[in-house]
Design a protein around this motif. Structure first.
Motif, short mmCIF file in Angstrom:
data_model
loop_
_atom_site.label_atom_id
_atom_site.label_comp_id
_atom_site.label_asym_id
_atom_site.label_seq_id
_atom_site.Cartn_x
_atom_site.Cartn_y
_atom_site.Cartn_z
N SER A 96 11.22 54.18 69.03
CA SER A 96 11.08 55.61 69.26
C SER A 96 9.72 55.91 69.88
O SER A 96 8.70 55.38 69.45
CB SER A 96 11.23 56.36 67.95
N THR A 97 9.73 56.75 70.89
CA THR A 97 8.47 57.23 71.46
C THR A 97 8.16 58.64 70.97
O THR A 97 7.03 59.09 71.08
CB THR A 97 8.54 57.24 72.99
N ALA A 98 9.17 59.32 70.42
CA ALA A 98 8.96 60.70 69.97
C ALA A 98 7.93 60.77 68.86
O ALA A 98 7.07 61.67 68.84
CB ALA A 98 10.29 61.31 69.50
N GLU A 99 7.97 59.83 67.93
CA GLU A 99 7.01 59.84 66.82
C GLU A 99 5.60 59.57 67.34
O GLU A 99 4.62 60.17 66.87
CB GLU A 99 7.40 58.80 65.78
N GLN A 100 5.48 58.68 68.31
CA GLN A 100 4.17 58.39 68.88
C GLN A 100 3.59 59.62 69.56
O GLN A 100 2.39 59.92 69.42
CB GLN A 100 4.29 57.25 69.89
N ILE A 101 4.43 60.34 70.28
CA ILE A 101 3.96 61.56 70.95
C ILE A 101 3.55 62.60 69.93
O ILE A 101 2.50 63.25 70.05
CB ILE A 101 5.04 62.11 71.89
N ALA A 102 4.39 62.77 68.90
CA ALA A 102 4.08 63.77 67.86
C ALA A 102 2.77 63.43 67.16
O ALA A 102 1.95 64.32 66.88
CB ALA A 102 5.22 63.85 66.86
N ASP A 103 2.55 62.16 66.85
CA ASP A 103 1.29 61.74 66.21
C ASP A 103 0.10 62.09 67.10
O ASP A 103 -0.94 62.56 66.61
CB ASP A 103 1.32 60.24 65.94
N GLY B 89 -4.59 80.29 70.25
CA GLY B 89 -4.30 80.33 68.81
C GLY B 89 -2.83 80.08 68.49
O GLY B 89 -2.40 80.27 67.35
N LEU B 90 -2.05 79.66 69.48
CA LEU B 90 -0.62 79.42 69.28
C LEU B 90 -0.35 77.94 69.00
O LEU B 90 -1.12 77.07 69.42
CB LEU B 90 0.16 79.84 70.53
N PRO B 91 0.75 77.65 68.30
CA PRO B 91 1.16 76.25 68.11
C PRO B 91 1.80 75.73 69.40
O PRO B 91 2.99 75.46 69.48
CB PRO B 91 2.17 76.33 66.97
N LEU B 92 0.98 75.61 70.43
CA LEU B 92 1.45 75.32 71.78
C LEU B 92 1.03 73.91 72.16
O LEU B 92 -0.12 73.51 71.95
CB LEU B 92 0.86 76.35 72.75
N TYR B 93 1.98 73.17 72.73
CA TYR B 93 1.72 71.77 73.08
C TYR B 93 2.22 71.50 74.50
O TYR B 93 3.16 72.12 74.98
CB TYR B 93 2.46 70.83 72.11
N VAL B 94 1.55 70.55 75.14
CA VAL B 94 1.94 70.10 76.48
C VAL B 94 2.27 68.61 76.40
O VAL B 94 1.48 67.82 75.88
CB VAL B 94 0.82 70.34 77.51
N ARG C 91 9.83 65.71 65.07
CA ARG C 91 8.78 64.89 64.43
C ARG C 91 7.58 65.74 64.02
O ARG C 91 6.92 65.44 63.03
CB ARG C 91 8.31 63.79 65.39
N LEU C 92 7.29 66.80 64.76
CA LEU C 92 6.18 67.68 64.38
C LEU C 92 6.49 68.42 63.09
O LEU C 92 5.60 68.67 62.28
CB LEU C 92 5.90 68.68 65.51
N GLY C 93 7.75 68.80 62.91
CA GLY C 93 8.17 69.44 61.67
C GLY C 93 7.58 70.83 61.48
O GLY C 93 7.28 71.21 60.33
N GLN C 94 7.40 71.59 62.54
CA GLN C 94 6.82 72.92 62.42
C GLN C 94 7.23 73.76 63.62
O GLN C 94 7.76 73.25 64.61
CB GLN C 94 5.29 72.83 62.40
N GLU D 226 10.86 76.36 72.70
CA GLU D 226 10.15 76.89 71.54
C GLU D 226 11.05 77.03 70.33
O GLU D 226 12.27 77.16 70.44
CB GLU D 226 9.53 78.25 71.87
N TRP D 227 10.43 77.01 69.18
CA TRP D 227 11.07 77.20 67.88
C TRP D 227 10.17 78.12 67.05
O TRP D 227 8.98 77.80 66.90
CB TRP D 227 11.22 75.85 67.17
N PRO D 228 10.64 79.25 66.54
CA PRO D 228 11.98 79.79 66.72
C PRO D 228 12.20 80.25 68.16
O PRO D 228 11.25 80.56 68.88
CB PRO D 228 12.02 80.99 65.78
N HIS D 229 13.45 80.32 68.53
CA HIS D 229 13.83 80.66 69.89
C HIS D 229 13.40 82.09 70.24
O HIS D 229 13.63 83.02 69.48
CB HIS D 229 15.34 80.53 70.03
#
Length: 431
Positions: free
Chosen positions: A33-40, A73-78, A103-106, A124-127
């Motif tokens: 999995s690469t998703a967990e690596q990216i999330a970390d 201040g947003l939970p924003l990721y690239v 994997r981020l769980g948030q 985005e979550w929530p949509h």
């Protein structure tokens, strides 16, 4: 049944039996999995850029993005990673974003690249809270972004997300693409890349073909079925409304009986050539690929025997290509051009949205059709005669056309040969 058909089926049966003996048991190794690596990595910094993209997003540009995101201040990721067919996420940014979010769980807003380097997508979550999907899509249409690089486009997307007015910006940026219809509503040009709904499903461990990928494929098939039926009903109901494509006379003329006869001869020759290639395949070399090629050969013969027109004959060519790819071990090769499979193999995958729809499909397109879509022009499409009318083949209800349901391989979850073997083509012919 003619003598050549009997001989072909006997040949397939004999070779298939030999291949079955050669096949051994085994299980595919689990892909990492690469998703967990990216999330970390995102837990340490909100910007993750694969090493292969450092030219497009050098470290100093990444630091600027990090500072800009911190100010929101947003939970924003690239997340910027290579996306290609057959990779851990199926080449799909939606699967990538969904797996990373899991994997981020948030709650999160995730901006990604597309399979086209300089195109930004938003999830985005929530949509809907920050209108990330429209915000990212708007960047594609802004005049000042026409020659901008990926870093500049991402920065603009972050700015719009932070402002929370992505839908407004998108509507303004695409106003020139909408034209009035007789009913007074507006429609959008078919080549317009659509904003996503911003809500991506997770993809299991983010590697291989997991449950999320299977679900995505199934959803695409269902969506195409509904889309084809909707467009056909809509055209019949509205009568004088503009069609999604404007066809030059040459396209209709190409469906003449003489051309169909020529295409049938070409398809017959391709099927024979595939059989000879399978027979010449070295014994013991990739028996799985040989089995898939034989399945495609048998399926191509079935479709050729029951072909009712150019659309079916194009399906024969799609099955032959599937068989040749199997013999050559080309597991991730693109299928034929979605818009017109007679154009040959697709040169790239792109997002395409039919007129009047907010959702879009990911399809394989030849260079000419891809250029038409990017220029917001109607590509030349393969037509099929239905109830006395020439329609784009993908507007035929999917229950009446295996090709509308699969896009000649662009949308199919299963190989075309497998779908023919289970009777999908026969049921379409009988409907």
């Amino acid at each position: 049944m003619c003598r050549t058909d009997t001989a072909r089926r006997l040949f397939v049966a004999l070779l298939a039996g030999a291949v079955t003996v050669l096949l051994g048991s085994g299980s595919a190794a689990a892909q990492p999995s690469t998703a967990e690596q990216i999330a970390d990595a995102l837990r340490q910094s909100p910007v993750y850029v694969d090493d292969g993209y450092e030219t497009a997003l050098p470290p100093d540009r990444q630091r600027e993005l990090v500072a800009q995101i911190d100010e929101t201040g947003l939970p924003l990721y690239v997340v910027v990673v290579p996306l290609t067919t057959g990779d851990a996420f199926g080449g799909d940014a939606k699967q990538l974003a969904g797996a990373v979010h899991d994997r981020l769980g948030q709650d999160a807003v995730i901006l990604t690249n597309s399979d086209t380097t300089d195109v930004v997508e938003g999830w985005e979550w929530p949509h809907g809270r920050h209108q990330a999907g429209p915000a990212a899509a708007a960047v594609f249409h802004l005049d000042e972004m026409s020659d901008a690089g990926l870093g500049t486009r991402l920065a603009r997307a972050v700015e719009i997300v932070a402002a929370g007015n992505g839908e407004e910006v998108y509507e303004e940026a695409t106003a020139d693409l909408r034209t009035p219809t007789p009913s007074g509503t507006s429609t959008t040009a078919p080549a317009d890349p659509a904003p996503e709904d911003g809500e991506a499903s997770g993809s299991g461990d983010g590697g291989g073909v997991g449950a999320g990928t299977v679900a995505l494929i199934a959803a695409a098939a269902v969506a195409l079925t509904a889309l084809a039926a909707l467009l056909l009903v809509r055209r019949r109901r509205e009568g004088g409304s503009p069609a999604p494509f404007t066809f030059p006379r040459a396209v209709f003329a190409a469906a003449a009986a003489a051309d169909e006869a020529d295409l049938r001869r070409r398809a017959e020759g391709e099927v024979i050539a595939l059989g000879e290639a399978a027979r010449a395949h070295p014994h013991g070399a990739d028996p799985v690929g040989l089995q898939h090629a034989l399945d495609a050969y048998a399926a191509a013969g079935t479709v050729l025997d029951g072909a009712r027109g150019r659309a079916d004959l194009a399906g024969v060519l799609a099955l032959v290509l599937e068989g040749r790819d199997a013999l050559q071990g080309s597991r991730n090769a693109l299928p034929l051009c979605f818009f017109n499979p007679l154009h040959g193999r697709g040169a790239r995958r792109l997002k395409w949205r039919p007129l009047g729809r907010r959702d879009h499909l990911r399809v394989s397109a030849c260079a000419a059709c891809a250029a038409a879509v990017q220029a917001r022009r109607a590509p030349e499409v393969l037509t099929e005669r239905v109830d006395g009318r020439d329609l784009p083949y993908f507007e035929v209800p999917a229950e009446r056309s295996l090709w509308a349901a699969t896009g000649y391989g662009s949308l199919a979850g299963d190989p075309l040969a497998a779908r023919v073997a289970r009777g999908d083509f026969t049921r379409a012919v009988e409907s």
